[in-house]
Design an enzyme around this catalytic site. Structure first.
Site, PDB file in Angstrom:
ATOM      1  N   ASN A 122       0.867  -1.199   0.000  1.00  0.00           N
ATOM      2  CA  ASN A 122       0.000   0.000   0.000  1.00  0.00           C
ATOM      3  C   ASN A 122       0.893   1.235   0.000  1.00  0.00           C
ATOM      4  O   ASN A 122       1.262   1.738   1.069  1.00  0.00           O
ATOM      5  CB  ASN A 122      -0.867   0.056   1.275  1.00  0.00           C
ATOM      6  CG  ASN A 122      -2.048  -0.883   1.255  1.00  0.00           C
ATOM      7  OD1 ASN A 122      -2.291  -1.570   0.274  1.00  0.00           O
ATOM      8  ND2 ASN A 122      -2.799  -0.905   2.332  1.00  0.00           N
TER       9      ASN A 122
ATOM     10  N   HIS B  99      -1.333  -9.030  -4.613  1.00  0.00           N
ATOM     11  CA  HIS B  99      -0.824  -8.966  -3.233  1.00  0.00           C
ATOM     12  C   HIS B  99      -1.387 -10.044  -2.330  1.00  0.00           C
ATOM     13  O   HIS B  99      -0.883 -10.255  -1.236  1.00  0.00           O
ATOM     14  CB  HIS B  99      -1.056  -7.582  -2.632  1.00  0.00           C
ATOM     15  CG  HIS B  99      -2.394  -7.390  -1.966  1.00  0.00           C
ATOM     16  ND1 HIS B  99      -3.580  -7.622  -2.605  1.00  0.00           N
ATOM     17  CD2 HIS B  99      -2.714  -6.983  -0.721  1.00  0.00           C
ATOM     18  CE1 HIS B  99      -4.577  -7.367  -1.773  1.00  0.00           C
ATOM     19  NE2 HIS B  99      -4.087  -6.983  -0.620  1.00  0.00           N
TER      20      HIS B  99
END
Lengths: 476, 126
Positions: free
Chosen positions: A325, A399
């Protein structure tokens, strides 16, 4: 998602043609079955991001994409400051620099089988996890600012780990350009006693076994062989990152009209890169990246302490540490010309290919390890960045598995205690302070991580190297 | 995770949205209303005020290590003043499933229905 809305450019790439205010196309990487399962909101959000000022090339979504706020989770978008590009707090996410770190242990499966239970207990005892948990470090103002400037390097200076750990962390363990003075007192107060804590939700520390090797050359470069025991840590910047996300979302939403940015929705709140709010966010966000790197470094130290009590022969050394992130300044080819871009990855992993100058020497020849966390009962994967991926979404990959079911649905469907017992029956020890939390994190509530990783591999985003099976999981 | 509060006024809908947010974390009925704190917020409109209200609660929960179960919201227009009651988080007693990271602008809506009842909703990040 309705397939009729998309143009299939290749087996795993689906295009959204520019329409309305979209400045660039949208591109979703997925198989036909993953696209069909994907929420329609991902389509809307990929399209909305494509309408933001200064976006370059395309608005991308990874195979694990799902509905986020503003940007989809699994979204990748890059902006050019010289073309009025923006930076967005919603494009990074609330848990700034949440990521995965994987550690070698030097152990094999047979070394831990007899001590799995005391090892699980020692890790659970040592590593604070769950709602309201606090670490043993309390940072006052000056030290907080030093931590926010130094990241994992600060942690190593304070005795949490070794210098050689830093080489194996993105940004070599310390994000440049951090401005602790842009981090509010509220954010610092929220973080004061949270260093070295896992947090909650989908965060975890797992002891895992390498069960399969797909790419012998990359596995050798990563020092992985079948049967090896590794440790993976998934967590982020804790309360500090969450508070900054909250504050900047508001500042950007209120200031957008001042900057002449027309937002289709408040949740797309953003600011020009070269504006007071934009610069302030970048400085604060980089400080939060350092907070996350320091946090994972301290947890690594605690894991080493736990292992040393149960398995003194263990040597925990870093394979790599990735953040999924972030917004980072990187150089990528745009129309064949190297261009400085602000690459937002929200629930997406950087995946530099072989030869990239930012990789440590030992990994430069093979490429960057891409660490993909699965759900607690299934599997995690290690992939490697590829040359081919550089021409794709700014060297990015997926991810994780991504949720397939809401927490509410999961809580109704599974019972935490029974899940823990069932998983123990199949050799996976779960340690958690909340049985409801376990139910909400049930493996069945997530997409099939193998299907996600296969698409990342087939589409050329990154290449599969190894599969990891969990043996012990300390849940956040 | 989406939360939604209903009430006969904006303030009541805000109170119920706060109960819903606690329910994301734990069963609100397990949280004893033994300790009182006060919260004040100000925002340009009702929707931003809802997000501010919820985020003020997130901040108080995080820094005081508390959970809240009773809420009384006062105020009109851009301002809000509230008294909230709860207790220190106890993992054995409350079994908190997740911590809320923050309230977002996703599906954000505050307004009256045609029958005069109010709704206050948004997605909270966990």
């Amino acid at each position: 998602m309705d397939l009729n809305l998309l143009k299939r450019e290749s087996e795993f790439a689906w295009h959204i043609e520019p329409q309305g205010k979209m400045r660039v196309p949208g591109v979703i990487y997925a198989s036909e079955s993953l696209i069909k399962e994907m929420d329609h909101k991902v389509y809307e959000q990929v399209s909305n991001v494509a309408a933001l000022p200064g976006i370059v090339d395309a608005s991308y979504a990874m195979p694990d994409a799902h509905w986020g706020y503003g940007f989809p989770i699994g979204g990748v978008a890059a902006f050019d400051a010289e073309r009025g590009g923006i930076v967005s707090a919603g494009g990074v996410g609330f848990d700034i620099s949440c990521g995965v770190r994987t550690l070698h242990t030097g152990l094999k499966r047979e070394d831990i089988e007899a001590v799995k239970k005391p090892l699980a207990d020692a890790l659970f005892h040592k590593i604070p996890a769950g709602v309201g948990s606090t670490g043993r470090i309390r940072l006052e103002r000056e030290e907080m600012d030093e931590m926010l400037s130094g990241g994992a390097a600060w942690a190593v200076q304070h005795g949490f780990g070794q210098r050689e750990d830093l080489e194996r962390i993105e940004e070599h363990g310390s994000m440049r350009g951090a401005r602790p003075e842009e981090v509010s007192d509220h954010a610092k107060k929220r973080q004061r006693d949270q260093m070295g804590t896992l947090g909650s939700g989908n965060h975890y520390l797992e002891v895992q076994q390498v069960t399969e090797i797909y790419d012998a050359e990359a596995a050798a470069a990563f020092n992985l062989t079948a049967g090896d025991i590794v440790v993976s840590i998934h967590c982020g910047s804790r309360g500090l990152g969450h508070q900054l996300g909250t504050e900047f979302l508001k500042r950007m939403a209120i200031n957008a009209s001042e900057y002449g940015i027309e937002l289709p929705d408040r949740e797309l709140a953003c600011a020009p890169i070269d504006s007071p709010v934009g610069r302030s966010y970048l400085g604060a966000m980089r400080a939060a990246i350092n907070c996350a790197l320091a946090n994972r470094q301290i947890i690594t130290h605690l894991a080493r302490e736990a292992f040393s009590k149960v398995l003194p022969q263990a040597r925990l050394s870093l394979l790599y540490d990735v953040s999924h992130n972030t917004c980072k300044v990187e150089e990528h080819a745009v129309n064949g010309r190297p261009t400085r871009l602000f690459v937002h990855r929200k629930g997406a992993t950087r995946a530099f290919g072989p030869g990239h100058a930012d990789l440590p020497e030992a990994l430069r020849k093979i490429g960057q390890p891409v660490l993909i966390g699965g759900s607690m009962g299934t599997a995690s994967y290690i992939l490697v960045g590829t040359k081919q991926g550089e021409a794709l979404p700014f060297s990015s990959s997926c991810h994780g598995a991504g949720r397939a079911m809401s927490r509410h649905q999961a809580k109704r469907k599974w019972q935490g205690r029974k899940l823990v017992d069932d998983l123990a029956g199949s050799g996976i020890l779960i340690r958690s302070r909340s049985m409801r939390g376990v139910a909400e994190e049930a493996p069945g509530a997530y997409k099939d991580v193998s299907a996600v990783v296969d698409v990342a591999d087939h589409a050329g985003l990154s290449r599969k190297v190894a599969r990891l099976k969990p043996l012990v999981c300390v849940k956040g | 995770m989406g939360i939604r509060g209903f009430g006969n006024s904006r303030n009541e809908a805000f109170e119920q949205a706060a109960v819903a947010m606690t329910a994301v974390i734990t069963d609100p009925q397990t949280v004893d209303a033994t300790k009182e704190i006060e919260i004040s917020c100000e925002a340009p409109d009702d929707e931003l005020l809802l997000v501010d209200w919820l985020n003020a609660l997130v901040y108080e929960m995080a820094t005081r290590k508390m959970l809240f179960s009773r809420f009384e919201v006062d105020g009109t227009g851009k301002r809000l003043h509230a008294q909230v009651w709860g207790e220190t988080v106890n993992s054995d007693k409350h079994q908190p499933a997740v911590e809320v990271k923050g309230a977002t602008y996703t599906t954000l809506h505050v307004g009256p229905h045609t029958d005069g009842t109010w709704v206050a909703q948004c997605v909270v990040d966990v």
